[in-house]
Design an enzyme around this catalytic site. Structure first.
Site, PDB file in Angstrom:
ATOM      1  N   GLU A   1     -22.473  -5.624 -11.319  1.00 39.39           N
ATOM      2  CA  GLU A   1     -23.303  -4.870  -9.821  1.00 39.39           C
ATOM      3  C   GLU A   1     -22.315  -4.222  -9.056  1.00 39.39           C
ATOM      4  O   GLU A   1     -20.684  -4.039  -9.149  1.00 39.39           O
ATOM      5  CB  GLU A   1     -24.037  -6.175  -9.474  1.00 39.39           C
ATOM      6  CG  GLU A   1     -25.286  -6.435  -8.409  1.00 39.39           C
ATOM      7  CD  GLU A   1     -26.236  -6.088  -9.186  1.00 39.39           C
ATOM      8  OE1 GLU A   1     -27.119  -6.054  -8.137  1.00 39.39           O
ATOM      9  OE2 GLU A   1     -26.486  -6.737 -10.437  1.00 39.39           O
TER      10      GLU A   1
ATOM     11  N   LYS B   1     -32.654 -18.718  -7.090  1.00 43.71           N
ATOM     12  CA  LYS B   1     -33.287 -18.728  -5.658  1.00 43.71           C
ATOM     13  C   LYS B   1     -32.681 -19.525  -4.544  1.00 43.71           C
ATOM     14  O   LYS B   1     -33.434 -20.259  -4.482  1.00 43.71           O
ATOM     15  CB  LYS B   1     -34.506 -17.534  -4.992  1.00 43.71           C
ATOM     16  CG  LYS B   1     -34.797 -16.549  -6.683  1.00 43.71           C
ATOM     17  CD  LYS B   1     -33.806 -15.565  -6.455  1.00 43.71           C
ATOM     18  CE  LYS B   1     -34.793 -14.636  -5.142  1.00 43.71           C
ATOM     19  NZ  LYS B   1     -34.400 -13.023  -5.465  1.00 43.71           N
TER      20      LYS B   1
ATOM     21  N   TYR C   1       2.333   2.116  -3.373  1.00 47.20           N
ATOM     22  CA  TYR C   1       0.652   2.167  -4.873  1.00 47.20           C
ATOM     23  C   TYR C   1       0.439   4.139  -4.346  1.00 47.20           C
ATOM     24  O   TYR C   1       0.505   4.691  -4.730  1.00 47.20           O
ATOM     25  CB  TYR C   1      -0.161   1.611  -4.148  1.00 47.20           C
ATOM     26  CG  TYR C   1      -1.443   2.072  -5.150  1.00 47.20           C
ATOM     27  CD1 TYR C   1      -2.083   1.424  -6.583  1.00 47.20           C
ATOM     28  CD2 TYR C   1      -2.095   2.951  -4.034  1.00 47.20           C
ATOM     29  CE1 TYR C   1      -2.371   2.229  -7.000  1.00 47.20           C
ATOM     30  CE2 TYR C   1      -3.419   3.041  -4.807  1.00 47.20           C
ATOM     31  CZ  TYR C   1      -3.513   2.541  -6.066  1.00 47.20           C
ATOM     32  OH  TYR C   1      -4.564   2.702  -6.949  1.00 47.20           O
TER      33      TYR C   1
ATOM     34  N   ASP D   1       0.732  -1.100  -0.225  1.00 45.71           N
ATOM     35  CA  ASP D   1       0.132  -0.086   0.279  1.00 45.71           C
ATOM     36  C   ASP D   1       0.837   1.356   0.290  1.00 45.71           C
ATOM     37  O   ASP D   1       0.517   2.031  -0.612  1.00 45.71           O
ATOM     38  CB  ASP D   1      -1.089   0.061   1.290  1.00 45.71           C
ATOM     39  CG  ASP D   1      -2.019  -1.003   1.133  1.00 45.71           C
ATOM     40  OD1 ASP D   1      -2.049  -1.787   0.158  1.00 45.71           O
ATOM     41  OD2 ASP D   1      -2.940  -1.367   2.225  1.00 45.71           O
ATOM     42  N   ALA D   2       1.909   1.375   0.889  1.00 45.77           N
ATOM     43  CA  ALA D   2       2.932   2.443   0.932  1.00 45.77           C
ATOM     44  C   ALA D   2       3.409   2.437  -0.665  1.00 45.77           C
ATOM     45  O   ALA D   2       3.649   3.892  -1.006  1.00 45.77           O
ATOM     46  CB  ALA D   2       3.960   2.394   1.394  1.00 45.77           C
TER      47      ALA D   2
ATOM     48  N   SER E   1     -35.239  -8.601 -16.396  1.00 51.57           N
ATOM     49  CA  SER E   1     -34.998  -9.331 -14.726  1.00 51.57           C
ATOM     50  C   SER E   1     -34.990 -10.212 -15.226  1.00 51.57           C
ATOM     51  O   SER E   1     -34.522 -11.176 -16.595  1.00 51.57           O
ATOM     52  CB  SER E   1     -36.500  -9.205 -13.853  1.00 51.57           C
ATOM     53  OG  SER E   1     -37.457  -9.567 -15.361  1.00 51.57           O
TER      54      SER E   1
ATOM     55  N   CYS F   1     -63.815  -3.330   0.437  1.00 54.27           N
ATOM     56  CA  CYS F   1     -64.358  -1.603   0.628  1.00 54.27           C
ATOM     57  C   CYS F   1     -65.517  -1.419  -1.061  1.00 54.27           C
ATOM     58  O   CYS F   1     -64.779  -1.162  -1.760  1.00 54.27           O
ATOM     59  CB  CYS F   1     -64.203  -0.437   1.602  1.00 54.27           C
ATOM     60  SG  CYS F   1     -64.737   0.523   1.740  1.00 54.27           S
TER      61      CYS F   1
ATOM     62  N   LYS G   1     -25.287 -14.931  -7.912  1.00 51.56           N
ATOM     63  CA  LYS G   1     -26.179 -13.596  -8.403  1.00 51.56           C
ATOM     64  C   LYS G   1     -26.440 -12.908  -7.020  1.00 51.56           C
ATOM     65  O   LYS G   1     -26.950 -12.783  -5.737  1.00 51.56           O
ATOM     66  CB  LYS G   1     -28.007 -13.872  -7.585  1.00 51.56           C
ATOM     67  CG  LYS G   1     -29.453 -12.902  -8.892  1.00 51.56           C
ATOM     68  CD  LYS G   1     -30.104 -14.083  -8.555  1.00 51.56           C
ATOM     69  CE  LYS G   1     -31.214 -12.594  -9.042  1.00 51.56           C
ATOM     70  NZ  LYS G   1     -31.294 -10.933  -7.808  1.00 51.56           N
TER      71      LYS G   1
END
Length: 726
Positions: A190, A330, A37, A34-35, A83, A442, A117
């Site tokens: 996503e 699912k 980078y 990280d340093a 979908s 109703c 998913k």
């Protein structure tokens, strides 16, 4: 440092940073610390600060570069983001596969790609010549919101494409090998948030007194739709790519090739995607996923099984809003036990009385549930559900909580049976129940305040007239103060109505009234949906709008005329006819007209279905005079046609512009396919004549184009790879 050397150094830094972003976000295999980078980023920022003329929009330093906006512009998707049909068990998956085999032929070889998913927010990214030019949300599948500035802040989304198949030999920290970048590519994927990041974010929000998110998906969606991109940049959002909407210059034949191409271009692709030759193996992998669900670092609500071959995908096509070539398997809904405190009834927009459970708060799948559906009175009676019972609560599809049934063994005698009230809780009218129906209603259609409120809420909702700034609280205010008695009264609101209402300053009122006025020109099918007719959703409304063309024509139609339409059954037809036969419905339509609401279909909208382009396949080649290929493709699809990227026997017409591709031109001549130019295409759409009236026979086209040397068709025209998944 001279200017040339400075420019080379800046570009070298950018390429190195892009490569290390790829190693970190795509491969999850960083090769520097990280340093190290951070040191590269600091040097690049310092050089760009000292030499602002070298700053480019695709620089890694420019992820946050747009000022806060008031609202998001609407974006029309060239290729719809559809979908998925759902399967809740293996039997339903096998039934789907049987349908696929019947459509493809029993001798067809079918392979599958199985992908997690991800429970996030579907987006689309458009790149031109390798540069990110637009990003949008899925929206309703046809129209989304332009969130480009916010998407640019997500580290896993490349601002500039590269080809990262390998690291240059001998360059541990060097730039990646470059290859051909598609002139146009639309990437689907996503946006999501890892569970650990979500928990940390909620801790930070709670500590600062802000509202916490209910689950990672809500957190991701809310973060992406921030008006200020700087806020989005501080949120731990991530991205997975899973598909292509359209592409130029590169051809892929399968979904598996698509994923590999996306990975090569620098997009994070889920490493858990797998390809299988046999359905049994694909299902075994799905079962493995279900057992690992709680071990994952991100939320998933199932797996997606796709047919691998894009040619087979095209052959299978789409039914309604769902592609036949994919299915979402699912996961079982999550469940918990809670105590039923009370049963209350709600009045819907059509008068249906729905019982709902009030339960002790319980966490299900990261959501605190306090209310749950009980469906109807028969459901309660059949299961002997009593107030005071301990009950099993599930979230169907991980979204809608409902009561499964009571735990009878835990009863202590204090539980009380429940009965449907005899009168409407909102207006006191005796309830009715038609023979053969489970619902109580109703009948006080025009006066019941609850029905009025629900109808107005439905009218302004996103799926209907989509009036921004009006929700449940606003509708309640309008009805309680007597300003609005039906949906047409919304268009009579003025600034004077809000003069003494706390929280409604001039700017808010102006925006609200502007949104109301802007809804007057919505497509006819949206208005029909907004009327809240029983059984009429978007698909049925579109059929009615396409056939009748106006509310007047629809209102004058008999039930038999409506029933004769394909896709409309007798129950729907009777409901529509009964609605328009009511005096209050006729009065409402008259009020809407007086208010200036469009009650007729726009000609361009009606032309998009059932006209001369319907069922025809077009190929575009060359540069058109007044529109891009993307715009021409959108125009053709909007008027019922299809666009393909290559000429074949299935091509009906070739649309030719300047410098047409030699391959397409020669192939069209060989096959004798009619050719039209942009003017012919526009005349075809405008006149309603058949495309053959506008076409030049391929044999006559040679002289007209002889002065234009055929070019290599390398870039290609947009190749629409069917439909996207969400």
């Amino acid at each position: 440092m001279n200017n040339d050397h400075l420019t080379r150094r800046v570009e070298a830094l950018r390429e190195q940073i892009r490569y290390h972003n790829y190693r970190y976000y795509v491969l999850d295999e960083p090769v520097i610390s990280d340093a190290e980078y951070d040191a590269l980023m600091r040097e690049l920022r310092a050089l760009e600060a000292a030499h602002p003329e070298l700053v480019t929009p695709d620089s890694p330093t420019q992820r946050v570069g747009a000022p806060p906006g008031e609202q998001f512009a609407k974006v029309q998707h060239v290729v719809p983001m559809l979908s998925l049909a759902n399967a809740s068990d293996e039997a339903e998956v096998r039934a789907w596969y049987d349908r696929v085999v019947r459509l493809l032929g029993n001798d067809a070889r079918v392979a599958f790609v199985v992908e997690p998913k991800i429970d996030g927010l579907a987006v689309t990214l458009i790149y031109r010549n390798g540069i990110l030019v637009r990003g949008a949300t899925r929206g309703d599948g046809e129209t989304g919101e332009d969130v480009t500035a916010n998407l640019r802040t997500i580290p896993g989304i490349p601002l500039r494409l590269g080809a990262f198949a390998s690291n240059p030999e001998g360059q541990t920290n060097g730039a990646p090998v470059q290859a051909v970048i598609p002139p146009l590519i639309e990437v689907r994927g996503e946006v999501y948030m890892r569970i650990a990041d979500f928990l940390r974010l909620n801790e930070q929000l709670a500590a600062s007194g802000e509202k916490v998110a209910a689950n990672p998906r809500n957190a991701a969606a809310g973060s992406l739709r921030q008006k200020d991109p700087a806020i989005t940049a501080r949120r731990p959002l991530r991205f997975f790519a899973y598909g292509i909407g359209q592409i130029e210059g590169v051809q892929v034949q399968t979904q598996w090739e698509t994923l590999n191409l996306l990975r090569t271009l620098g997009f994070p692709v889920n490493r858990d995607a797998r390809r299988f030759e046999r359905l049994d193996d694909a299902l075994a992998y799905c079962r493995e996923w279900m057992t690992r669900r709680d071990e994952l670092e991100y939320e998933v609500d199932g797996v997606v099984i796709k047919i691998d071959s894009l040619a087979q995908q095209a052959q299978l096509g789409v039914v309604g809003r769902d592609p036949r070539w994919a299915i979402a398997f699912k996961f079982p809904a999550r469940e918990a036990v809670s105590r039923l405190i009370d049963i209350v009834v709600n009045v819907g927009r059509t008068g249906v009385i729905t019982p709902n459970a009030v339960i002790e708060p319980v966490n299900i799948g990261g959501v605190t549930v306090r209310n749950a559906s009980l469906h109807n009175a028969d459901y309660i009676a059949e299961r002997d559900i009593r107030i005071g019972d301990y009950v099993i609560v599930k979230r169907a599809g991980d979204v809608i909580p409902y009561i499964v049934g009571p735990i009878v063994a835990r009863r202590d005698g204090s539980e009380r049976p429940w009965q449907m009230p005899a009168t409407c809780p909102a207006c006191g009218t005796p309830l009715e129940r038609a023979e053969g129906e489970v619902a109580y209603r109703c009948p006080n259609f025009g006066i019941c305040p609850a029905q009025i409120t629900r109808r107005i809420e439905h009218f302004v909702s996103r799926g209907a007239m989509d009036i921004a700034g009006i929700g449940e609280k606003q509708v309640q205010l309008f009805v309680e103060r007597g300003w609005v008695q039906d949906v047409a009264d919304l268009y009579t609101l003025t600034p004077d109505h809000f003069a003494n209402v706390e929280g409604y300053g001039p700017k808010r009122v102006a925006n609200l009234l502007s949104a109301i006025a802007g809804s007057k020109n919505r497509p006819l099918h949206r208005l029909i949906v907004g009327l809240g007719i029983r059984y009429v959703g978007e698909v049925v409304a579109q059929i009615l709008a396409d056939h009748f063309g106006s509310l007047d024509a629809l209102a004058a139609a008999s039930a038999d005329e409506i029933d004769a339409l394909e896709g409309i059954g007798p129950a729907i037809a009777a409901s529509v006819a009964a609605y328009f036969a009511r005096p209050e419905s006729k009065a409402l339509i008259a009020k809407l007209k007086r208010a200036g609401v469009r009650t007729e279909a726009q000609e361009t909208a009606r032309a998009s279905r059932g006209n001369a382009l319907a069922g025809k396949t077009f190929v575009i080649t060359g540069t058109l005079p007044s529109m891009s290929r993307e715009e021409a493709s959108a125009l053709i699809t909007a008027h019922g046609g299809k666009v393909s990227g290559s000429v074949s026997k299935k091509t009906d017409y070739l649309v030719i512009g300047a410098e047409p591709g030699g391959t397409k031109f020669a192939k069209a001549q060989e096959l004798g396919i009619p050719m039209i130019d942009e003017a012919g295409l526009l005349a075809l759409i405008g006149s309603g004549r058949t495309a053959d009236d506008q076409a030049t026979p391929a044999s006559d086209r040679r002289a007209a184009t002889a002065s234009v040397p055929p070019s290599d068709d390398a870039p290609g025209s947009p190749r629409q790879l069917d439909f996207d998944l969400t």
